[in-house]
Design a protein around this motif. Sequence first.
Motif, PDB file in Angstrom:
ATOM      1  N   GLY A   1      -0.404  -2.203  -4.075  1.00 25.87           N
ATOM      2  CA  GLY A   1      -1.685  -2.841  -3.795  1.00 25.87           C
ATOM      3  C   GLY A   1      -2.731  -1.874  -3.297  1.00 25.87           C
ATOM      4  O   GLY A   1      -2.430  -0.704  -3.017  1.00 25.87           O
ATOM      5  N   ASP A   2      -3.969  -2.369  -3.171  1.00 29.52           N
ATOM      6  CA  ASP A   2      -5.087  -1.511  -2.763  1.00 29.52           C
ATOM      7  C   ASP A   2      -5.421  -1.641  -1.278  1.00 29.52           C
ATOM      8  O   ASP A   2      -6.177  -0.830  -0.754  1.00 29.52           O
ATOM      9  CB  ASP A   2      -6.351  -1.848  -3.581  1.00 29.52           C
ATOM     10  N   SER A   3      -4.884  -2.656  -0.602  1.00 31.71           N
ATOM     11  CA  SER A   3      -5.273  -2.875   0.794  1.00 31.71           C
ATOM     12  C   SER A   3      -4.355  -2.109   1.748  1.00 31.71           C
ATOM     13  O   SER A   3      -3.134  -2.285   1.729  1.00 31.71           O
ATOM     14  CB  SER A   3      -5.224  -4.364   1.140  1.00 31.71           C
TER      15      SER A   3
ATOM     16  N   PHE B   1       3.086  -7.154  -6.868  1.00 34.47           N
ATOM     17  CA  PHE B   1       1.755  -6.597  -7.083  1.00 34.47           C
ATOM     18  C   PHE B   1       0.702  -7.480  -6.425  1.00 34.47           C
ATOM     19  O   PHE B   1       0.741  -8.710  -6.558  1.00 34.47           O
ATOM     20  CB  PHE B   1       1.441  -6.514  -8.586  1.00 34.47           C
ATOM     21  N   ASP B   2      -0.239  -6.830  -5.768  1.00 32.28           N
ATOM     22  CA  ASP B   2      -1.458  -7.502  -5.322  1.00 32.28           C
ATOM     23  C   ASP B   2      -2.289  -7.838  -6.567  1.00 32.28           C
ATOM     24  O   ASP B   2      -2.134  -7.192  -7.615  1.00 32.28           O
ATOM     25  CB  ASP B   2      -2.210  -6.537  -4.395  1.00 32.28           C
ATOM     26  N   LEU B   3      -3.162  -8.835  -6.455  1.00 34.82           N
ATOM     27  CA  LEU B   3      -4.002  -9.206  -7.612  1.00 34.82           C
ATOM     28  C   LEU B   3      -5.371  -8.511  -7.571  1.00 34.82           C
ATOM     29  O   LEU B   3      -5.701  -7.719  -8.454  1.00 34.82           O
ATOM     30  CB  LEU B   3      -4.178 -10.731  -7.657  1.00 34.82           C
ATOM     31  N   ASP B   4      -6.160  -8.815  -6.540  1.00 39.27           N
ATOM     32  CA  ASP B   4      -7.564  -8.375  -6.511  1.00 39.27           C
ATOM     33  C   ASP B   4      -7.716  -6.879  -6.266  1.00 39.27           C
ATOM     34  O   ASP B   4      -7.210  -6.341  -5.275  1.00 39.27           O
ATOM     35  CB  ASP B   4      -8.325  -9.145  -5.433  1.00 39.27           C
ATOM     36  N   ASN B   5      -8.425  -6.237  -7.149  1.00 40.99           N
ATOM     37  CA  ASN B   5      -8.657  -4.788  -7.114  1.00 40.99           C
ATOM     38  C   ASN B   5      -7.358  -3.984  -7.236  1.00 40.99           C
ATOM     39  O   ASN B   5      -7.316  -2.798  -6.892  1.00 40.99           O
ATOM     40  CB  ASN B   5      -9.442  -4.370  -5.852  1.00 40.99           C
TER      41      ASN B   5
HETATM   42 MG   LIG Z   1      -6.464  -6.245  -3.253  1.00 39.64          MG
END
Ligand SMILES: [Mg+2]
Length: 224
Positions: free
Chosen positions: A165-167, A8-12
């Motif tokens: 993730g979101d990116s 998992f990505d962290l930010d957002n």
């Molecule tokens: Mg992110």
Amino acid sequence: MRHPLALFDLDNTLVDRQGTLAEWAAGFVARHGLDTEEQSHLVGMVAARAHPPTFDAIRARYRLPPSATELWRAYCADIAALVSCPPEVLDGLDALRSAGWRVGVATNGASDIQRAKLRSTRILQHVNGVFVSGEVDVRKPRTRHFALAAARCGATLDDGGWMVGDSVVNDIGGGRTAGLRTVWVHNGRSWPNTSGHGPDHTVPDVRAAIDLLLHTTDHERTTA
Ligand SMILES: [Mg+2]
């Protein structure tokens, strides 16, 4: 027994970075007596790259007396105090581990701020491993970043797995190149037409991604 990998990505993704930065900026302008119109500029500066040199630029722009190091340390403490991870997300990470997944965090950023967030949100206690790019300067979307994150979970990319993730570029493009299946957390955005191959799945938020993983078949869990 096979232990599929979920990174998992962290930010957002696991935490609302944008919302946290907005709160921090509001507090920062109040504390330093700055114009409230500077809030969005501050968010932009820190969102672009949260690391000590950014606070050299902030200190110079607003002629602030504290050193850049002092401002950076205060920023890390402030963000750690403001950031949170929803209980249903922490529960979801536990559910994945109970179902046999190895769960990890793969995040770009400076080690001190990212680790402070992982501690204060208690995410650290709900995952098998964490890799922060600043620890050895290997950022997403490089495949080596994902390999190091997998290793922190006792896994290898050779066994496949998933990246959430979101990116578009760092998480989905990078994850795919690393041989992982991908889940894009859209956060209200549309997939950009110019970004080639899309994610395997698109979900509105990370809890939906966790539910999706919990309902995958054994074959889907480990086949890239
Ligand atoms: Mg992110």
